[in-house]
Design an enzyme around this catalytic site. Structure first.
Site, short mmCIF file in Angstrom:
data_model
loop_
_atom_site.label_atom_id
_atom_site.label_comp_id
_atom_site.label_asym_id
_atom_site.label_seq_id
_atom_site.Cartn_x
_atom_site.Cartn_y
_atom_site.Cartn_z
N ASP A 1 1.77 4.39 -3.78
CA ASP A 1 0.84 3.65 -2.93
C ASP A 1 -0.50 4.36 -2.82
O ASP A 1 -1.21 4.21 -1.84
CB ASP A 1 1.45 3.44 -1.54
CG ASP A 1 1.78 4.76 -0.85
OD1 ASP A 1 1.64 5.81 -1.50
OD2 ASP A 1 2.19 4.73 0.31
N ASP B 1 -4.63 6.40 0.43
CA ASP B 1 -3.19 6.25 0.63
C ASP B 1 -2.94 5.11 1.61
O ASP B 1 -3.60 5.03 2.65
CB ASP B 1 -2.58 7.54 1.19
CG ASP B 1 -1.86 8.33 0.12
OD1 ASP B 1 -1.95 7.94 -1.06
OD2 ASP B 1 -1.22 9.34 0.45
#
Length: 697
Positions: free
Chosen positions: A358, A315
């Protein structure tokens, strides 16, 4: 942001434009029966699906079970949905017809793709159905040609339709005249076309051993079907029916079938192309989650001794701030650059995938735990030291990485991905910019895993319709039922029934409350509408979170739902929960005012629980308050809760608000509440929650 010419996004746009050019509805479902892509014609045929918003990602059952006008055209809607699911999962290519809510019909064909997905096409056959119906009516009412011949072939009787046919070429069908002579004269006069041979005309005279059904071609291009039958007295009865329309329709159907087969072949090829595209991320060009899971499961299935596969769930920390500063288009550019950067930092045989947003993942083979941690730690460090130039600014990124490996009897791609995701969540909650190993001995890991596990169960429950709505009565001073509060339960189909306290906290943390609130609203509105139609002076009260009420998409969905059930507002009430979830309650006041104008009464739920109850009451337009069950529970032992109850009663009286005390469980509590001036109650003392159908019956 714009993709380079010929890039994945351009191809995706081209494919969607190609789909939208088709006259048939088209949809592709993946191996989990979730909608991958559809064209505009699909929505035109089934406009009621628009209330679901973005359809992609929903499974077929969620689409097929939406209440719609089609159900009014079938005798048993539930059986209809079951049959649709059966035909869908069979996907054997056999066509079948279903009704449309606009009165038309479509012909459905569903086929399995080589990868296990399903390609569905819907061809509008409303015109064909209408023509077929018209032809049947016309044949019933038209005056077919009729002629009766004696055993030796003389004309006994000819009706007007038959007489008019021969009169067109100057031949009169007179009684006692020979019919074969009339046929020969009609042939010379040009009545018949070249396709009607002398042998066919000879059969029409009715040889004793022949009872033919002969198609007769006329010179005008029309066609007749001559049906001759010998009767017991030796006479021959003949009916000549105009089948011109059928002959033309047969040719049209032959042509249409050829066209459909060509389209089906093209769609099959397109489906294979879409299937390949479905494994790639449109933005970065990396493999997507589906491709990653497929590859891991393939490796696990191919190897007799399970290979050790390490998965890193990545992440980008605080990526939202990038979008806030430079916009989503520049943020997309940064994701593309990060994907290339990630590729350059890893080995050539490491599989890198974009999971979504993301989030990325990397599959590492042939290494041990120490090496996996070394690679992940180095990736965190090198990312921290790299600047990404975007829109004239430079961004330094940090990563949170969760590491997990396959192993155990139930090892699968989905299982290891959940474990890596869990470890990543722990890394983020522990301060970000770090690597976290999935370790079941770590309490933080097990707690986070339980939370993520609930997310999967909640999503599955929504897709498989495993949620249950129960109702609990709200009573007045005389004990009479005035309404019901809708309460949700989760049935995991394995004997487990869970109340909201088990799964709603996880749903809130994971952003699933909007879907749950929508599900509850759809059910509650149908029950409220039923009460109104039956003339029962009761209501159904539904809990909706403040965050959901602040969502414009939910506003549109709820208004459309109310419009579909006119008058349901009289039997519907809304309880606002989680008012602390949004920064400004002014975001929802306008929408609440619109609902009140429609006749829906609004309540502030959980009053007295937390510090913002009185502030929320000042800001929100409500018709009543519901005292939190914890205040009722401790009313007799905690003077603060008694003071809260008195304050709430005083406010309700002064503002002319309705007040309901929740959590009434015994007679002592009830007497105290009555003494304080409470007139409406809810709790186990009066009624335990029941499934909605049982409660309303």
């Amino acid at each position: 942001m714009a993709m380079p010419s010929g890039g994945p996004r351009r191809r995706d746009v081209d494919l969607r434009e190609t789909l939208d050019f088709l006259s048939d509805g088209f949809a592709l479902f993946d191996t989990d029966d979730r909608l991958v892509v559809h064209n505009d014609r699909f929505i035109e045929l089934f406009p009621f699906l628009s209330v679901l918003g973005d359809l992609e990602g929903l499974n077929f059952f969620a689409l097929a079970s939406v209440p719609c006008g089609e159900w009014s055209r079938v005798p048993d809607p539930d059986a209809y949905v079951v049959e649709r699911m059966r035909r869908h999962h069979r996907a054997d290519g056999e066509p079948f017809d279903i009704p449309l809510e606009n009165g038309g019909w479509v012909r459905v064909r569903e086929r399995r793709t080589p990868t296990g997905g399903i390609v569905s096409t819907w061809t509008d056959i409303s015109e064909l159905k209408e023509v077929e119906h018209t032809l049947r009516d016309a044949i019933d009412g038209i005056g077919e040609g009729f002629i009766l011949l004696s055993p030796d072939g003389q004309i006994v009787l000819a009706n007007a339709s038959m007489s008019r046919l021969f009169a067109k070429v100057g031949v009169t069908l007179r009684p006692s005249a020979r019919f074969d002579t009339a046929l020969e004269a009609a042939k010379r006069g040009g009545l018949f076309g070249p396709a009607t041979t002398d042998d066919a005309l000879a059969l029409l005279t009715g040889r004793p051993d022949a009872e033919p059904r002969i198609e007769i071609a006329l010179s005008t291009g029309a066609w007749l079907l001559a049906s001759h039958r010998r009767m017991e007295d030796g006479c021959l009865a003949a009916v000549w029916t105009d089948v011109t329309a059928q002959k033309r329709r047969e040719q049209e159907l032959i042509d249409a079938r050829s066209q459909v087969e060509e389209q089906a072949a093209a769609l099959g090829e397109f489906a294979r192309l879409v299937s390949r595209q479905a494994r790639s991320d449109a933005l970065t060009g990396l493999p997507n989650r589906f491709a990653l899971e497929e590859r891991i499961d393939q490796l696990l299935a191919e190897e007799k001794d399970q290979p050790e596969i390490w998965l890193g769930f990545i992440d980008i920390d605080h990526f939202k701030t990038v979008n806030d500063r430079v916009g989503h288009a520049a943020g997309d550019r940064l994701l593309i650059d990060f994907a290339a950067f990630l590729r350059n930092q890893l080995r050539a045989d490491d599989l890198i995938a974009r999971i979504g947003g993301d989030s990325f993942a990397v599959m590492l083979l042939g290494i041990d735990e120490a090496e996996a941690q070394r690679i992940a730690t180095r990736l965190v460090a090198v990312t921290r030291g790299h600047l990404f130039p975007i829109s004239g600014q430079s961004f330094a990124l940090s990563l949170s990485i969760g590491l997990a490996r396959t192993g155990g009897p139930d090892s699968s791609a989905r299982a290891v991905l959940v474990c890596a995701d869990t470890a990543c969540c722990v890394a983020k909650e522990s301060g970000r910019d770090r690597v976290q190993l999935y370790d079941t001995g770590d309490p933080k890991v097990t707690d986070t895993h339980e939370r993520i596990s609930w997310a999967e169960r909640i999503r599955s429950a929504l897709e498989l319709d495993q949620l249950i709505l129960e109702l609990q009565a709200i009573v007045g001073t005389d004990g009479g039922v005035q309404g019901y509060e809708a309460l949700i339960r989760l049935d995991d189909n394995m004997g487990g029934m869970y109340g909201p306290a088990h799964f709603l906290p996880a749903a809130r943390r994971l952003g699933l409350m909007r879907r749950i609130d929508s599900w509850v609203c759809r059910r509650a509105v149908t029950y409220a509408s039923r009460l109104v139609r039956r003339g029962i002076q009761r209501y159904v009260s539904v809990n909706i979170g403040a965050r959901t009420l602040a969502d414009p998409g939910f506003h549109k969905e709820l208004v459309q739902l109310l419009d579909r059930y006119p008058g349901c507002e009289k039997g519907l009430r809304i309880e606002i929960t989680e008012t602390e979830a949004i920064h400004s309650l002014s975001e929802i006041t306008g929408f609440l005012a619109r609902l009140r104008q429609r006749g829906i009464r609004i309540y502030l739920d959980d009053f007295g629980n937390g510090y913002n109850s009185f502030d929320a009451l000042k800001q929100l337009p409500v018709d009543g308050i519901k005292i939190d069950w914890r205040v009722t529970r401790d009313l007799l032992v905690d003077p603060i809760d008694e003071a809260l109850m008195k304050a709430a009663i005083s406010i309700a009286h002064s503002l002319d608000l309705e007040l309901v005390a929740e959590g009434v469980e015994n007679d002592t509590q009830l007497r105290k509440l009555r003494e304080l001036g409470v007139a409406k109650y809810q709790g186990y003392y009066f009624h335990r929650p029941q499934p909605a159908e049982a409660a309303l019956s």
